[in-house]
Design a protein around this motif. Structure first.
Motif, mmCIF file in Angstrom:
data_model
loop_
_atom_site.group_PDB
_atom_site.id
_atom_site.type_symbol
_atom_site.label_atom_id
_atom_site.label_comp_id
_atom_site.label_asym_id
_atom_site.label_seq_id
_atom_site.Cartn_x
_atom_site.Cartn_y
_atom_site.Cartn_z
ATOM 1 N N ILE A 207 0.852 -1.185 0.000
ATOM 2 C CA ILE A 207 0.000 0.000 0.000
ATOM 3 C C ILE A 207 0.894 1.244 0.000
ATOM 4 O O ILE A 207 1.817 1.350 0.819
ATOM 5 C CB ILE A 207 -0.917 0.035 1.235
ATOM 6 N N LEU A 208 0.624 2.180 -0.902
ATOM 7 C CA LEU A 208 1.343 3.450 -0.928
ATOM 8 C C LEU A 208 0.437 4.518 -0.326
ATOM 9 O O LEU A 208 -0.561 4.911 -0.927
ATOM 10 C CB LEU A 208 1.726 3.813 -2.368
ATOM 11 N N GLN B 48 0.515 14.640 -5.894
ATOM 12 C CA GLN B 48 1.330 14.427 -7.090
ATOM 13 C C GLN B 48 2.441 13.406 -6.830
ATOM 14 O O GLN B 48 2.709 12.544 -7.672
ATOM 15 C CB GLN B 48 1.938 15.744 -7.558
ATOM 16 N N LEU B 49 3.076 13.500 -5.680
ATOM 17 C CA LEU B 49 4.134 12.543 -5.346
ATOM 18 C C LEU B 49 3.577 11.126 -5.296
ATOM 19 O O LEU B 49 4.205 10.178 -5.793
ATOM 20 C CB LEU B 49 4.773 12.908 -4.004
ATOM 21 N N GLN B 50 2.416 10.957 -4.679
ATOM 22 C CA GLN B 50 1.800 9.636 -4.582
ATOM 23 C C GLN B 50 1.495 9.072 -5.970
ATOM 24 O O GLN B 50 1.797 7.916 -6.266
ATOM 25 C CB GLN B 50 0.525 9.705 -3.749
ATOM 26 N N GLN B 51 0.913 9.885 -6.825
ATOM 27 C CA GLN B 51 0.539 9.430 -8.163
ATOM 28 C C GLN B 51 1.763 9.080 -8.998
ATOM 29 O O GLN B 51 1.801 8.032 -9.661
ATOM 30 C CB GLN B 51 -0.282 10.514 -8.859
ATOM 31 N N ARG C 98 5.122 4.577 3.778
ATOM 32 C CA ARG C 98 4.671 5.834 4.381
ATOM 33 C C ARG C 98 5.751 6.894 4.175
ATOM 34 O O ARG C 98 6.922 6.686 4.513
ATOM 35 C CB ARG C 98 4.394 5.636 5.865
ATOM 36 N N ILE C 99 5.347 8.028 3.653
ATOM 37 C CA ILE C 99 6.278 9.108 3.340
ATOM 38 C C ILE C 99 5.951 10.332 4.181
ATOM 39 O O ILE C 99 4.796 10.768 4.223
ATOM 40 C CB ILE C 99 6.211 9.480 1.849
ATOM 41 N N ASN D 242 13.341 17.751 1.947
ATOM 42 C CA ASN D 242 13.616 17.010 3.175
ATOM 43 C C ASN D 242 12.441 16.056 3.395
ATOM 44 O O ASN D 242 11.317 16.501 3.658
ATOM 45 C CB ASN D 242 13.758 17.979 4.342
ATOM 46 N N LEU D 243 12.694 14.751 3.262
ATOM 47 C CA LEU D 243 11.625 13.786 3.476
ATOM 48 C C LEU D 243 12.181 12.473 4.015
ATOM 49 O O LEU D 243 13.380 12.201 3.920
ATOM 50 C CB LEU D 243 10.804 13.549 2.205
ATOM 51 N N GLN D 244 11.298 11.679 4.588
ATOM 52 C CA GLN D 244 11.666 10.392 5.161
ATOM 53 C C GLN D 244 10.636 9.347 4.729
ATOM 54 O O GLN D 244 9.437 9.635 4.675
ATOM 55 C CB GLN D 244 11.724 10.478 6.681
ATOM 56 N N VAL D 245 11.118 8.160 4.417
ATOM 57 C CA VAL D 245 10.257 7.072 3.952
ATOM 58 C C VAL D 245 10.354 5.909 4.928
ATOM 59 O O VAL D 245 11.454 5.510 5.334
ATOM 60 C CB VAL D 245 10.666 6.604 2.546
#
Length: 204
Positions: free
Chosen positions: A53-54, A92-95, A124-125, A142-145
């Motif tokens: 699942i995204l 947009q990032l999810q798509q 999870r982002i 700046n992001l974390q996954v």
């Protein structure tokens, strides 16, 4: 009587003014484009089935809006006045990421987080920052996954704090830089996930 008539005329005039269209052109709407397929990430092995699942990326309220942001001085973000996203950046990032992973990994099933969808893993982002740094003339991301199993336990996590140079300090150039960065990031994330799932399938 005359006084009441004048007041009525003023109110009617002001009400009429509020219905007139705004002066000047509407803000231009910008968006990220679909990501290109990469030949560097190898497709999943035929005996490897991944169901994931995204989730929609989590982000501060400012990034959940359609505004594009720039930082002209420390601790102060401002929205571009004449430009907007066609839809919020997390959507947009999810798509874009969903389409990229499906295209890259034929053995994977990628779904968005919707009622009724279940999977063995969740991606999870957390998007913390995405703005144009005026002084450095660059996009700052700046992001974390987090990769979670079906028990909600974090199995892997990755962090990106990076800059992408811009040709100029403009909203269109911010989007161009974001497109370049997103392409590299999606490829790196796909490779990290591929390594993890191969190790899961063959711990030895």
């Amino acid at each position: 009587m005359l006084k009441h008539l004048l007041i009525g005329l003023i109110i009617g005039y002001l009400t009429g003014c509020s219905l007139l269209p705004e002066q000047g052109p509407a803000p231009k709407q910008l968006q990220l484009q679909p990501l290109s397929s990469s030949t560097q990430t190898q497709p999943a092995s035929s005996n490897q089935s991944v169901n994931m699942i995204l989730e929609r990326p989590l982000a501060p309220a400012a990034l959940m809006s359609r505004s594009l942001w720039y930082q002209a001085q420390a601790y102060e973000l401002m929205p571009f006045r004449d430009h907007l996203w066609t839809q919020p950046l997390p959507d947009q990032l999810q798509q874009r990421l969903e389409a990229y992973l499906v295209d890259q990994q034929s053995g994977w099933s990628i779904q968005r987080d919707q009622p009724g969808n279940a999977s063995g893993f969740r991606l999870r982002i957390h998007l913390y920052d995405w703005y144009l740094d005026v002084e450095r003339q660059s996009l700052y991301v700046n992001l974390q996954v987090f990769l979670l199993d079906n028990q909600g336990q974090v199995r892997r996590q990755w962090r990106w704090q990076e800059e992408e140079p811009l040709l100029d300090n403009s909203a269109p150039e911010l989007v161009n830089a974001g497109q370049k960065w997103l392409q590299r990031w999606a490829q790196a994330l796909a490779e990290n996930l591929e390594i993890f799932f191969r190790q899961e399938a063959d711990p030895n």
